[in-house]
Write a protein that holds these residues in place. Structure first.
Motif, PDB file in Angstrom:
ATOM      1  N   GLU A   1       0.841  -1.198   0.000  1.00  0.00           N
ATOM      2  CA  GLU A   1       0.000   0.000   0.000  1.00  0.00           C
ATOM      3  C   GLU A   1       0.874   1.245   0.000  1.00  0.00           C
ATOM      4  O   GLU A   1       1.876   1.326   0.714  1.00  0.00           O
ATOM      5  CB  GLU A   1      -0.909   0.010   1.228  1.00  0.00           C
ATOM      6  N   ILE A   2       0.486   2.217  -0.799  1.00  0.00           N
ATOM      7  CA  ILE A   2       1.205   3.500  -0.827  1.00  0.00           C
ATOM      8  C   ILE A   2       0.580   4.382   0.247  1.00  0.00           C
ATOM      9  O   ILE A   2      -0.541   4.873   0.082  1.00  0.00           O
ATOM     10  CB  ILE A   2       1.098   4.168  -2.213  1.00  0.00           C
ATOM     11  N   ARG A   3       1.277   4.568   1.343  1.00  0.00           N
ATOM     12  CA  ARG A   3       0.715   5.300   2.476  1.00  0.00           C
ATOM     13  C   ARG A   3       1.045   6.783   2.444  1.00  0.00           C
ATOM     14  O   ARG A   3       0.269   7.607   2.921  1.00  0.00           O
ATOM     15  CB  ARG A   3       1.217   4.689   3.786  1.00  0.00           C
ATOM     16  N   ASP A   4       2.217   7.127   1.908  1.00  0.00           N
ATOM     17  CA  ASP A   4       2.633   8.527   1.866  1.00  0.00           C
ATOM     18  C   ASP A   4       2.035   9.182   0.631  1.00  0.00           C
ATOM     19  O   ASP A   4       2.553   9.052  -0.479  1.00  0.00           O
ATOM     20  CB  ASP A   4       4.156   8.626   1.847  1.00  0.00           C
ATOM     21  N   LEU A   5       0.923   9.890   0.826  1.00  0.00           N
ATOM     22  CA  LEU A   5       0.219  10.496  -0.308  1.00  0.00           C
ATOM     23  C   LEU A   5       0.848  11.800  -0.764  1.00  0.00           C
ATOM     24  O   LEU A   5       0.448  12.354  -1.784  1.00  0.00           O
ATOM     25  CB  LEU A   5      -1.252  10.732   0.074  1.00  0.00           C
ATOM     26  N   SER A   6       1.835  12.300   0.002  1.00  0.00           N
ATOM     27  CA  SER A   6       2.463  13.575  -0.364  1.00  0.00           C
ATOM     28  C   SER A   6       3.579  13.401  -1.390  1.00  0.00           C
ATOM     29  O   SER A   6       3.997  14.364  -2.017  1.00  0.00           O
ATOM     30  CB  SER A   6       3.034  14.258   0.884  1.00  0.00           C
ATOM     31  N   GLN A   7       4.045  12.180  -1.587  1.00  0.00           N
ATOM     32  CA  GLN A   7       5.140  11.964  -2.529  1.00  0.00           C
ATOM     33  C   GLN A   7       4.636  12.030  -3.964  1.00  0.00           C
ATOM     34  O   GLN A   7       3.475  11.740  -4.255  1.00  0.00           O
ATOM     35  CB  GLN A   7       5.829  10.631  -2.259  1.00  0.00           C
ATOM     36  N   THR A   8       5.513  12.411  -4.863  1.00  0.00           N
ATOM     37  CA  THR A   8       5.163  12.491  -6.275  1.00  0.00           C
ATOM     38  C   THR A   8       5.235  11.101  -6.902  1.00  0.00           C
ATOM     39  O   THR A   8       5.754  10.152  -6.297  1.00  0.00           O
ATOM     40  CB  THR A   8       6.115  13.431  -7.024  1.00  0.00           C
ATOM     41  N   LEU A   9       4.727  11.000  -8.133  1.00  0.00           N
ATOM     42  CA  LEU A   9       4.806   9.730  -8.837  1.00  0.00           C
ATOM     43  C   LEU A   9       6.252   9.314  -9.023  1.00  0.00           C
ATOM     44  O   LEU A   9       6.585   8.124  -8.929  1.00  0.00           O
ATOM     45  CB  LEU A   9       4.103   9.832 -10.203  1.00  0.00           C
ATOM     46  N   VAL A  10       7.119  10.287  -9.287  1.00  0.00           N
ATOM     47  CA  VAL A  10       8.543   9.986  -9.447  1.00  0.00           C
ATOM     48  C   VAL A  10       9.123   9.437  -8.157  1.00  0.00           C
ATOM     49  O   VAL A  10       9.843   8.432  -8.150  1.00  0.00           O
ATOM     50  CB  VAL A  10       9.321  11.245  -9.879  1.00  0.00           C
ATOM     51  N   GLU A  11       8.809  10.076  -7.045  1.00  0.00           N
ATOM     52  CA  GLU A  11       9.318   9.633  -5.751  1.00  0.00           C
ATOM     53  C   GLU A  11       8.790   8.251  -5.378  1.00  0.00           C
ATOM     54  O   GLU A  11       9.458   7.483  -4.686  1.00  0.00           O
ATOM     55  CB  GLU A  11       8.954  10.653  -4.668  1.00  0.00           C
ATOM     56  N   ALA A  12       7.575   7.932  -5.832  1.00  0.00           N
ATOM     57  CA  ALA A  12       6.996   6.611  -5.573  1.00  0.00           C
ATOM     58  C   ALA A  12       7.469   5.578  -6.595  1.00  0.00           C
ATOM     59  O   ALA A  12       7.010   4.435  -6.578  1.00  0.00           O
ATOM     60  CB  ALA A  12       5.473   6.691  -5.589  1.00  0.00           C
ATOM     61  N   ARG A  13       8.375   6.012  -7.495  1.00  0.00           N
ATOM     62  CA  ARG A  13       8.942   5.133  -8.529  1.00  0.00           C
ATOM     63  C   ARG A  13       7.870   4.570  -9.442  1.00  0.00           C
ATOM     64  O   ARG A  13       7.915   3.403  -9.836  1.00  0.00           O
ATOM     65  CB  ARG A  13       9.762   4.012  -7.893  1.00  0.00           C
ATOM     66  N   MET A  14       6.932   5.423  -9.767  1.00  0.00           N
ATOM     67  CA  MET A  14       5.874   5.029 -10.698  1.00  0.00           C
ATOM     68  C   MET A  14       6.164   5.650 -12.050  1.00  0.00           C
ATOM     69  O   MET A  14       6.118   6.870 -12.214  1.00  0.00           O
ATOM     70  CB  MET A  14       4.501   5.469 -10.173  1.00  0.00           C
ATOM     71  N   GLN A  15       6.478   4.804 -13.005  1.00  0.00           N
ATOM     72  CA  GLN A  15       6.778   5.252 -14.346  1.00  0.00           C
ATOM     73  C   GLN A  15       5.521   5.215 -15.201  1.00  0.00           C
ATOM     74  O   GLN A  15       4.483   4.726 -14.771  1.00  0.00           O
ATOM     75  CB  GLN A  15       7.868   4.368 -14.951  1.00  0.00           C
ATOM     76  N   SER A  16       5.639   5.741 -16.415  1.00  0.00           N
ATOM     77  CA  SER A  16       4.509   5.677 -17.328  1.00  0.00           C
ATOM     78  C   SER A  16       4.183   4.219 -17.626  1.00  0.00           C
ATOM     79  O   SER A  16       5.079   3.377 -17.724  1.00  0.00           O
ATOM     80  CB  SER A  16       4.831   6.417 -18.625  1.00  0.00           C
ATOM     81  N   GLU A  17       2.909   3.909 -17.730  1.00  0.00           N
ATOM     82  CA  GLU A  17       2.365   2.566 -17.930  1.00  0.00           C
ATOM     83  C   GLU A  17       2.382   1.740 -16.641  1.00  0.00           C
ATOM     84  O   GLU A  17       2.186   0.527 -16.674  1.00  0.00           O
ATOM     85  CB  GLU A  17       3.115   1.813 -19.038  1.00  0.00           C
ATOM     86  N   SER A  18       2.587   2.401 -15.493  1.00  0.00           N
ATOM     87  CA  SER A  18       2.525   1.697 -14.214  1.00  0.00           C
ATOM     88  C   SER A  18       1.086   1.265 -13.920  1.00  0.00           C
ATOM     89  O   SER A  18       0.127   1.873 -14.403  1.00  0.00           O
ATOM     90  CB  SER A  18       3.028   2.584 -13.076  1.00  0.00           C
ATOM     91  N   LYS A  19       0.948   0.239 -13.095  1.00  0.00           N
ATOM     92  CA  LYS A  19      -0.363  -0.258 -12.678  1.00  0.00           C
ATOM     93  C   LYS A  19      -0.501  -0.109 -11.175  1.00  0.00           C
ATOM     94  O   LYS A  19       0.439  -0.372 -10.430  1.00  0.00           O
ATOM     95  CB  LYS A  19      -0.536  -1.730 -13.058  1.00  0.00           C
ATOM     96  N   VAL A  20      -1.679   0.327 -10.738  1.00  0.00           N
ATOM     97  CA  VAL A  20      -1.973   0.375  -9.304  1.00  0.00           C
ATOM     98  C   VAL A  20      -3.225  -0.446  -9.040  1.00  0.00           C
ATOM     99  O   VAL A  20      -4.164  -0.448  -9.839  1.00  0.00           O
ATOM    100  CB  VAL A  20      -2.155   1.820  -8.780  1.00  0.00           C
ATOM    101  N   PHE A  21      -3.210  -1.160  -7.928  1.00  0.00           N
ATOM    102  CA  PHE A  21      -4.336  -2.013  -7.545  1.00  0.00           C
ATOM    103  C   PHE A  21      -5.169  -1.271  -6.510  1.00  0.00           C
ATOM    104  O   PHE A  21      -4.636  -0.797  -5.502  1.00  0.00           O
ATOM    105  CB  PHE A  21      -3.826  -3.336  -6.966  1.00  0.00           C
ATOM    106  N   ILE A  22      -6.464  -1.156  -6.766  1.00  0.00           N
ATOM    107  CA  ILE A  22      -7.382  -0.462  -5.872  1.00  0.00           C
ATOM    108  C   ILE A  22      -8.187  -1.486  -5.091  1.00  0.00           C
ATOM    109  O   ILE A  22      -8.822  -2.362  -5.665  1.00  0.00           O
ATOM    110  CB  ILE A  22      -8.332   0.469  -6.669  1.00  0.00           C
ATOM    111  N   GLU A  23      -8.156  -1.342  -3.763  1.00  0.00           N
ATOM    112  CA  GLU A  23      -8.890  -2.257  -2.885  1.00  0.00           C
ATOM    113  C   GLU A  23      -9.793  -1.445  -1.963  1.00  0.00           C
ATOM    114  O   GLU A  23      -9.337  -0.482  -1.340  1.00  0.00           O
ATOM    115  CB  GLU A  23      -7.914  -3.088  -2.046  1.00  0.00           C
ATOM    116  N   LEU A  24     -11.045  -1.821  -1.886  1.00  0.00           N
ATOM    117  CA  LEU A  24     -11.971  -1.143  -0.991  1.00  0.00           C
ATOM    118  C   LEU A  24     -11.583  -1.417   0.455  1.00  0.00           C
ATOM    119  O   LEU A  24     -11.210  -2.530   0.805  1.00  0.00           O
ATOM    120  CB  LEU A  24     -13.406  -1.601  -1.253  1.00  0.00           C
ATOM    121  N   GLY A  25     -11.687  -0.394   1.302  1.00  0.00           N
ATOM    122  CA  GLY A  25     -11.330  -0.535   2.704  1.00  0.00           C
ATOM    123  C   GLY A  25     -10.617   0.707   3.206  1.00  0.00           C
ATOM    124  O   GLY A  25     -10.208   1.580   2.429  1.00  0.00           O
TER     125      GLY A  25
END
Length: 223
Positions: A127-151
């Motif tokens: 889970e990505i908990r630090d919402l203040s970080q940028t996509l670059v800081e979270a190491r999310m490149q173009s075409e990245s996938k994120v999984f969404i879970e209810l809760g």
């Protein structure tokens, strides 16, 4: 359009008086992207540079819609597999924050940002908990996938506890208890005492299921 060291620069290939200049000498190779524009001021490329930088910083993020998946989506390895096709797409600047990404996903799936978790798809699904970080800081490149879970999202230093209601099993089988579906989740500090956990459960249970007198903490047993 040429990329150097992660940046982007522009090169005008039809400049000058040489009208016989070949594509080869202009370094227009196979797969090269060529952009055409009406020239207003031949000496001004500032606006062009800004547009190309914006294009170079764009990231495509794919995500699942939890409403469209199986009920047991977190346990369903095929559904949450990195190889699975996540049909929902967002275009983000790579310097935008995870919070901005989550807000856009919230609008698309119709769920409040405090009612779902966002995870980097991959081997561990953290889970990505630090919402203040940028996509670059979270190491999310173009075409990245994120999984969404209810809760309920976890905060730093906390854990989510899933609450079920148990009843004694009066049937003639080996199961001592029968468990309900998930009632709710509570987020607790890792140092939370059992007494404090019972109080949280009593409050949440009363709020969700009781209209009159709230249930008292001492009437609850947790197993």
């Amino acid at each position: 359009e040429k990329y150097f060291g992660g940046g982007v620069t522009l090169e005008e290939i039809d400049g000058g008086d040489d009208k016989t200049k070949s594509l080869k000498s202009s370094r227009v190779d196979e797969g090269c992207r060529v952009f055409v524009d009406f020239k207003i001021d031949s000496g001004d490329t500032t606006n062009w540079q800004k547009e190309f930088e914006k294009h170079a910083n764009r990231s495509i993020i794919h995500f699942n819609n939890p409403h469209d998946g199986p009920v047991d989506q977190w346990a369903n390895e095929e559904y949450k597999s990195f190889a699975s096709t996540y049909e929902n797409t967002l275009f983000m600047d790579k310097y935008q924050t995870i919070l901005e990404l989550k807000m856009q996903i919230s609008e698309r799936i119709g769920v409040d940002i405090n009612e779902f978790r966002i995870m980097k798809a991959g081997i561990r699904y953290e889970e990505i908990r630090d919402l203040s970080q940028t996509l670059v800081e979270a190491r999310m490149q173009s075409e990245s996938k994120v999984f969404i879970e209810l809760g309920k999202p976890k905060s730093s230093g906390s854990e989510n506890v899933i609450i079920y209601e148990a009843h004694f099993n009066h049937q003639e089988d080996n199961e001592l208890f029968i468990y309900s579906d998930v009632l709710f989740e509570v987020s607790v500090d890792k140092e939370c005492s059992v007494r404090e956990l019972k109080q949280l459960i009593a409050q949440e249970y009363s709020k969700k299921f009781l209209e009159g007198e709230p249930i008292q903490r001492d009437r609850i047993r947790i197993r």
